[in-house]
Enzyme design. Sequence first.
Site, PDB file in Angstrom:
ATOM      1  N   TRP A 102      -5.784   2.602 -10.507  1.00  0.00           N
ATOM      2  CA  TRP A 102      -4.838   2.361  -9.414  1.00  0.00           C
ATOM      3  C   TRP A 102      -3.408   2.632  -9.844  1.00  0.00           C
ATOM      4  O   TRP A 102      -2.650   3.279  -9.121  1.00  0.00           O
ATOM      5  CB  TRP A 102      -4.994   0.949  -8.843  1.00  0.00           C
ATOM      6  N   ASP A 175       1.846  -3.943  -7.856  1.00  0.00           N
ATOM      7  CA  ASP A 175       0.673  -3.836  -6.991  1.00  0.00           C
ATOM      8  C   ASP A 175      -0.232  -5.022  -7.359  1.00  0.00           C
ATOM      9  O   ASP A 175      -0.818  -5.056  -8.434  1.00  0.00           O
ATOM     10  CB  ASP A 175      -0.039  -2.504  -7.248  1.00  0.00           C
ATOM     11  N   LYS A 199      -8.991  -7.526  -0.633  1.00  0.00           N
ATOM     12  CA  LYS A 199      -9.565  -8.066  -1.860  1.00  0.00           C
ATOM     13  C   LYS A 199      -9.496  -9.594  -1.833  1.00  0.00           C
ATOM     14  O   LYS A 199     -10.513 -10.259  -1.779  1.00  0.00           O
ATOM     15  CB  LYS A 199      -8.830  -7.535  -3.097  1.00  0.00           C
TER      16      LYS A 199
HETATM   17  C1  LIG Z   1      -8.039  -1.431  -3.569  1.00  0.00           C
HETATM   18  C2  LIG Z   1      -6.781  -1.199  -4.302  1.00  0.00           C
HETATM   19  C3  LIG Z   1      -5.825  -0.264  -3.865  1.00  0.00           C
HETATM   20  C4  LIG Z   1      -6.038   0.631  -2.673  1.00  0.00           C
HETATM   21  O1  LIG Z   1      -6.128  -0.104  -1.502  1.00  0.00           O
HETATM   22  P1  LIG Z   1      -6.330   0.625  -0.087  1.00  0.00           P
HETATM   23  O2  LIG Z   1      -6.189  -0.498   0.861  1.00  0.00           O
HETATM   24  O3  LIG Z   1      -7.707   1.223  -0.104  1.00  0.00           O
HETATM   25  O4  LIG Z   1      -5.281   1.651   0.062  1.00  0.00           O
HETATM   26  C5  LIG Z   1      -4.658  -0.146  -4.589  1.00  0.00           C
HETATM   27  N1  LIG Z   1      -4.414  -0.907  -5.670  1.00  0.00           N
HETATM   28  C6  LIG Z   1      -5.310  -1.806  -6.119  1.00  0.00           C
HETATM   29  C7  LIG Z   1      -4.982  -2.627  -7.325  1.00  0.00           C
HETATM   30  C8  LIG Z   1      -6.516  -1.986  -5.437  1.00  0.00           C
HETATM   31  O5  LIG Z   1      -7.405  -2.888  -5.880  1.00  0.00           O
END
Ligand SMILES: *Cc1c(COP(=O)(O)O)cnc(C)c1O
Length: 363
Positions: A102, A175, A199
């Site tokens: 990511w 993030d 998540k």
């Molecule tokens: C799932 C995830 C993403 C991407 O998320 P989307 O909603 O599919 O764009 C980005 N960063 C992390 C750490 C993630 O777990």
Amino acid sequence: MNPIYNFSAGPAVLPREVLQQAQNEMLDWQGCGMSVMEMSHRGKEFMSIIETLENDLRELASIPRNYKILFLQGGASSQFAMVPMNLLRGKKNADYIVTGQWSSKAAQEAQRYCTVNIAASSESASFTYAPKQNTWQINQSAAYLHYTTNETIGGVAFNWTPELSENSDIPLVADMSSDILSRPLDVSRYGLIYAGAQKNLGPAGLVLVIIRDDLAGDALPGTPTLFDYQVHIDNASMYNTPPTYAIYITGLVMKWLKQQGGLAVIEQMNIRKAAILYDLIDNCDFYHCPVVRSDRSRMNIPFTLKNAALDATFLNQTEANGLIQLKGHRSVGGMRASLYNAMPLEGVVRLVEFMQEFADKHG
Ligand SMILES: *Cc1c(COP(=O)(O)O)cnc(C)c1O
């Protein structure tokens, strides 16, 4: 029927009580005669839902007043572009810490807008650790420094908050898609935090952004209106129709978190759940987790079996026992157990019991 425990990395398990309340209110939200899905986002009913969510979140995470909370769309992936578009503010480069897929993607997207300096990376060790801060090569002219607090695929976490030096005004951008609200956090250490909801917060379709208010308002020329944080701040996340149902469910999750006792209590539970699984993995040579111990995630626990030929059997049997979605990410294989806030302790206990029996039988 035995309960099902869902270890998906995302979209992921939600608290049962939340789903039950949503079910009870599905056709008629609090006597107004409408489903939340049918409401005008500007009506008084929905306004109370979104305001309550914001207040509860602000209280749970102790978010200071000078931080704005935005409820956007486009997933965390949209933030990979929105962050540089808004935070470069006339500068030409940004720093990224790369600890997995990511953060790699975030850095790659930023390259469309600026020069990216990889201040630290664990790629040469197959992303099995989080580089210590004293190894970071920070560029003092960077517009911001971006990192991913928890790599959902590799299971690598920063179990500490970077401390940019007192006299550095480089904003820290995180993030936190897969570990936000899994433990208390000090928002004031960050310039911007973002997280896709699916998540640890709620359903897919919503991305949460927490931004220090002085960082918005200077987007790159040509930035699409919907990609400008200031537009969303000025319109209280209502420039366009927000993802109303996802906002509603996330609001119920905030109430649930408060009922659990808040983030300090949730953290203790998350520590306990993760420890049970890591203890089994480490004390049984049938299983293996590649991540350096100090940098292991409490949320996403990847592991392999000693004999990969047994992977399919393991997955079939766990599923038959109500332990579902344990297959590792397609890019890494093996298994991954995601233990988000909503995963009950019993689910982890059941998984560990199963894994012990499986190892005894096949080891
Ligand atoms: C799932 C995830 C993403 C991407 O998320 P989307 O909603 O599919 O764009 C980005 N960063 C992390 C750490 C993630 O777990």
